[in-house]
Every structure is written in C-alpha cells, then in structure tokens.
Design a protein around this motif. Sequence first.
Motif, PDB file in Angstrom:
ATOM      1  N   VAL A   1       5.388   0.893  -0.965  1.00  0.00           N
ATOM      2  CA  VAL A   1       5.388   1.580  -2.259  1.00  0.00           C
ATOM      3  C   VAL A   1       4.596   2.884  -2.185  1.00  0.00           C
ATOM      4  O   VAL A   1       5.031   3.921  -2.698  1.00  0.00           O
ATOM      5  N   PHE A   2       3.436   2.868  -1.542  1.00  0.00           N
ATOM      6  CA  PHE A   2       2.654   4.107  -1.407  1.00  0.00           C
ATOM      7  C   PHE A   2       3.455   5.153  -0.622  1.00  0.00           C
ATOM      8  O   PHE A   2       3.392   6.342  -0.920  1.00  0.00           O
ATOM      9  N   ALA A   3       4.188   4.733   0.386  1.00  0.00           N
ATOM     10  CA  ALA A   3       4.966   5.675   1.197  1.00  0.00           C
ATOM     11  C   ALA A   3       6.058   6.337   0.363  1.00  0.00           C
ATOM     12  O   ALA A   3       6.368   7.511   0.540  1.00  0.00           O
ATOM     13  N   GLU A   4       6.646   5.583  -0.557  1.00  0.00           N
ATOM     14  CA  GLU A   4       7.745   6.135  -1.352  1.00  0.00           C
ATOM     15  C   GLU A   4       7.269   6.961  -2.534  1.00  0.00           C
ATOM     16  O   GLU A   4       7.877   7.973  -2.867  1.00  0.00           O
ATOM     17  N   GLU A   5       6.226   6.487  -3.188  1.00  0.00           N
ATOM     18  CA  GLU A   5       5.849   7.087  -4.467  1.00  0.00           C
ATOM     19  C   GLU A   5       4.525   7.826  -4.437  1.00  0.00           C
ATOM     20  O   GLU A   5       4.163   8.459  -5.431  1.00  0.00           O
ATOM     21  N   GLY A   6       3.800   7.743  -3.345  1.00  0.00           N
ATOM     22  CA  GLY A   6       2.478   8.357  -3.318  1.00  0.00           C
ATOM     23  C   GLY A   6       1.466   7.487  -4.047  1.00  0.00           C
ATOM     24  O   GLY A   6       1.831   6.482  -4.669  1.00  0.00           O
TER      25      GLY A   6
ATOM     26  N   ARG B   1       4.329   8.541   6.576  1.00  0.00           N
ATOM     27  CA  ARG B   1       4.656   9.058   5.238  1.00  0.00           C
ATOM     28  C   ARG B   1       3.481   8.966   4.284  1.00  0.00           C
ATOM     29  O   ARG B   1       3.292   9.836   3.432  1.00  0.00           O
ATOM     30  N   ILE B   2       2.692   7.905   4.408  1.00  0.00           N
ATOM     31  CA  ILE B   2       1.508   7.785   3.552  1.00  0.00           C
ATOM     32  C   ILE B   2       0.518   8.900   3.883  1.00  0.00           C
ATOM     33  O   ILE B   2      -0.071   9.507   2.999  1.00  0.00           O
ATOM     34  N   TRP B   3       0.362   9.156   5.167  1.00  0.00           N
ATOM     35  CA  TRP B   3      -0.494  10.274   5.610  1.00  0.00           C
ATOM     36  C   TRP B   3       0.014  11.568   4.973  1.00  0.00           C
ATOM     37  O   TRP B   3      -0.750  12.340   4.364  1.00  0.00           O
ATOM     38  N   ALA B   4       1.302  11.845   5.104  1.00  0.00           N
ATOM     39  CA  ALA B   4       1.877  13.083   4.569  1.00  0.00           C
ATOM     40  C   ALA B   4       1.636  13.178   3.061  1.00  0.00           C
ATOM     41  O   ALA B   4       1.224  14.221   2.547  1.00  0.00           O
ATOM     42  N   SER B   5       1.874  12.084   2.374  1.00  0.00           N
ATOM     43  CA  SER B   5       1.705  12.071   0.926  1.00  0.00           C
ATOM     44  C   SER B   5       0.238  12.302   0.541  1.00  0.00           C
ATOM     45  O   SER B   5      -0.060  12.979  -0.447  1.00  0.00           O
ATOM     46  N   GLU B   6      -0.659  11.742   1.344  1.00  0.00           N
ATOM     47  CA  GLU B   6      -2.090  11.930   1.092  1.00  0.00           C
ATOM     48  C   GLU B   6      -2.487  13.404   1.269  1.00  0.00           C
ATOM     49  O   GLU B   6      -3.264  13.946   0.481  1.00  0.00           O
ATOM     50  N   ILE B   7      -1.928  14.057   2.293  1.00  0.00           N
ATOM     51  CA  ILE B   7      -2.223  15.483   2.481  1.00  0.00           C
ATOM     52  C   ILE B   7      -1.640  16.299   1.327  1.00  0.00           C
ATOM     53  O   ILE B   7      -2.288  17.213   0.797  1.00  0.00           O
ATOM     54  N   LEU B   8      -0.423  15.958   0.929  1.00  0.00           N
ATOM     55  CA  LEU B   8       0.239  16.707  -0.145  1.00  0.00           C
ATOM     56  C   LEU B   8      -0.587  16.714  -1.423  1.00  0.00           C
ATOM     57  O   LEU B   8      -0.599  17.686  -2.167  1.00  0.00           O
ATOM     58  N   ARG B   9      -1.289  15.603  -1.685  1.00  0.00           N
ATOM     59  CA  ARG B   9      -2.055  15.564  -2.929  1.00  0.00           C
ATOM     60  C   ARG B   9      -3.475  16.096  -2.749  1.00  0.00           C
ATOM     61  O   ARG B   9      -4.328  15.949  -3.626  1.00  0.00           O
ATOM     62  N   GLY B  10      -3.741  16.701  -1.592  1.00  0.00           N
ATOM     63  CA  GLY B  10      -5.044  17.324  -1.399  1.00  0.00           C
ATOM     64  C   GLY B  10      -6.010  16.502  -0.572  1.00  0.00           C
ATOM     65  O   GLY B  10      -7.173  16.849  -0.447  1.00  0.00           O
TER      66      GLY B  10
END
Lengths: 211, 211
Positions: free
Chosen positions: A30-35, A113-122
């Motif tokens: 879920v974190f990977a898909e939705e952040g 993807r979770i890593w990427a999403s974490e970077i995207l949100r700062g």
Amino acid sequence: MTLTPPPQRPARSAGRELKEKGLFEAARSVFAEEGFKGATTAEIARRAGVPKANLHYYFPTKEALYRAVTEEILSDWLAAASSFDENDDPKQAISTYVAAKMDLARADPLGSRIWASEILRGAPVIKDFLETTLAEWLASREAIMRRWIAAGKIRSLEPRYFFYMIWATTQHYADFEDQIKALNGGAPLSDEQFQKAKAQAIDTILNGVMP
Amino acid sequence: MTLTPPPQRPARSAGRELKEKGLFEAARSVFAEEGFKGATTAEIARRAGVPKANLHYYFPTKEALYRAVTEEILSDWLAAASSFDENDDPKQAISTYVAAKMDLARADPLGSRIWASEILRGAPVIKDFLETTLAEWLASREAIMRRWIAAGKIRSLEPRYFFYMIWATTQHYADFEDQIKALNGGAPLSDEQFQKAKAQAIDTILNGVMP
DNA sequence: GTCTATAATCGGATAGAC
DNA sequence: GTCTATCCGATTATAGAC
C-alpha cells in the motif's frame, strides 16, 4: 533467579511474528502504491486480512509501521551497495554493482518504489540516512573512482553523477514498472527480457566510462 | 443576431485566468509532493491563497484539477520528444534529445515528479497515453535506431532499454532532487553543477552506444 | 490477544448568503 | 463571482467487551 525468559513461552510468539509479517507486507504494497499520506490503515489491514484495530495492536501508529518498512529498505540498499567493495578492478566493480542493483530492483520493486515515494515527499523519514550513511558511502566510492581516473583506468568524470546514472537506470525498472509494462503490450518484462535489459545496462554503462 | 459573445465581456476574464493559474500552480506543487490521493484540496487552496470552496468553483472536482495538470505535462513531454526527429545523425540526435530531457527536468521538476507519482500508483489517468501515444513514439524511434545499428552507426542493442536509461537518468535530476540535495550539502545543484551533470550524461550515454 | 463499536478529526464537496 | 458555514463520508486511533 534467571534473566532469560522461559523458552517454552517466547517473548514473541510464532503467531505474533506471522501477523506482524502479514501486516508488514501489506503495508509495503500500500505504501508503494499510494505513498505515506495516501496509504490508509484500513486498506493495509484489509490486504493483511485482519481487522483494523488489530493493526494498531501490533504497530501503535501508521508512522511506526512506515518506519519499520523503511528501515528494512535502507538495510537492503546497504547490502547491495557493499558489492562495490569486493575488488579494485573498475570493470569488475562496476559490473557487479550494476548487476546487484538490477537484481534488487527485480527482487524488491516495492522497496524501490517506497524509497522513491519517500524522496518525492521530501524524505522526512530518511533524510538523516541520506545526509549521513549514504553521503559517506558516496564519498568513499567517489574516492575510489578518482583513483581509477588518476590511474587512467576509467575516463575522467564526476563520480557522483555516474552513480546517479546507475541508481536511476536500475531503479527505473522497479519505479516505472507500470510504464514499462504499458510499453510491453501490457505484460511485465519476462525473465529473459529482464536479463537482456540487465546485460545491456551493464554494457552501456561500462562502455560509457571505460577509456 | 450573432454567435460570438460581445468582446467587452470575454467569456474568460483576466481575473479568472489569474485565479485558475494560481490554483493550477499550487496543485502542481501539492500533487508532486503528496501524489493524487495524498494531496488535499485544502492544502492546494491554502497555497493558492483562496478559500477552499473557491477551488471547486474553478475546478469541479479534485480529479478534474489533476487531469488538467496532467495534460499539460504530457504535452511538454511530447515537445521535448520531438527533438529526436530533427536529423539523422545518431550522435547529434541522441545528444540533442538527452539535452532536451535534462533541460525539461531542470525547468519543470514538478511535472516530472507528478508523472513519476502517477506511474507509482498504477498510471490510472495516463495509462491510455502510455499505451498509445508513448508506445507509438517509442516504436518509431526504435525503428530509427535499428537502422543505425544495421548501418553500423551505433552498437548493437535493444533500443527500448536505451531509451529507458535516458528517461531514468534525466528524470532522476527532477524526481530525486531532494536526495541529490542531501548529497550536495543540503543545497540544490547550482547551474554550474547542473550543466556539468548534463554534459556528463550526454557524454557517458554517447560513449555507451557509439561503436 | 482479538475484535466490535465508537470517538475524534479530516477531507471533498455543496448550499446559500452576499 | 466569492466566501462562510456545513454536510457527510472517510480515516486514524482508542475503549472496552470477550
């Protein structure tokens, strides 16, 4: 009077381990898909097949669960990163590292993807890791590459931008898997296709830097 | 009896344009950080400096606003993609394209991040674009590259994995900007650093594929 | 340990005054 | 066109029975 708990009643039962694992894996997807913000504990619990309140018994808050997920990802990243150590021949070191990063992207796309999403949100949760552990890893590998450049073993370049290319190229196969799928007739890359992509990534990057 | 509206009262006033633009830009930044689901209309309205209800006057739903943002991004992507057309020399075509993609990542990092976030969640809104327009673009450029390979102008490789490397490497400078910042002492890449990164990306990729 | 019920808050969207 | 007040469903977290 002993300090060790009685072995017939372990502190963490097998049942607890199992439920935690189920919630943990559900949380990863879920974190990977939705952040972090987009993920809901209800959806995580649903995928794990447990009532929502149960989640809060095992992990006090959504953020605690997210942090647990994150820590494992950083640990896996470091394991793959260590493959840049094992020898001093640039061709070998670079090939091995790119292969390890490709294999990690294939084995654990959710983590990437979770890593990427974490970077995207700062990067609020892993910023400290980036500024310390990752920065130190990068500095030490830059030093190795500068020695190779000085010895004429590889072309002259700025090592960090070279690593960015490796990270970007390898993680792309995890982070943009759905795009790659759409461009592959709707099907994920087969093992054969992935091995070809991996070999080509290694080749192109090596040709890119060998003198 | 005329069909054109009276010119002294345009259908879309300058004030409306201005507010829409403000909401649009605010939406871009919030969608880039939090993804579609994580973004809130309250936060978008706050950044735009308008009451929440006002947002719903200009854009009926959060999804309508998201779609408007998305369409512009696809349009920009296509504009950059056209730079692969203008000549038939591989060295020139590849250099120009990589440069255009790097410049786009620098000029519009938010667009790149919204694209990445959209893919991460399964691309529900742009899947059709990926499967049609993007797939056609890729197929036609693969044909060009296969001709270059047949003519011995570039190394033998699978063109699509080559494009993935270009997309990954260039978009990394937008999507992972916060990570790059953390590895750069907390500061974003200066213009000088970015030009160096861009030149190196072009060089390494060219060296990677030229025979 | 587990789960139902619910508190407390947030978020998208709307009504309706101005 | 604009904005305050508000509805109502969703969401995180907890209380408390079992």
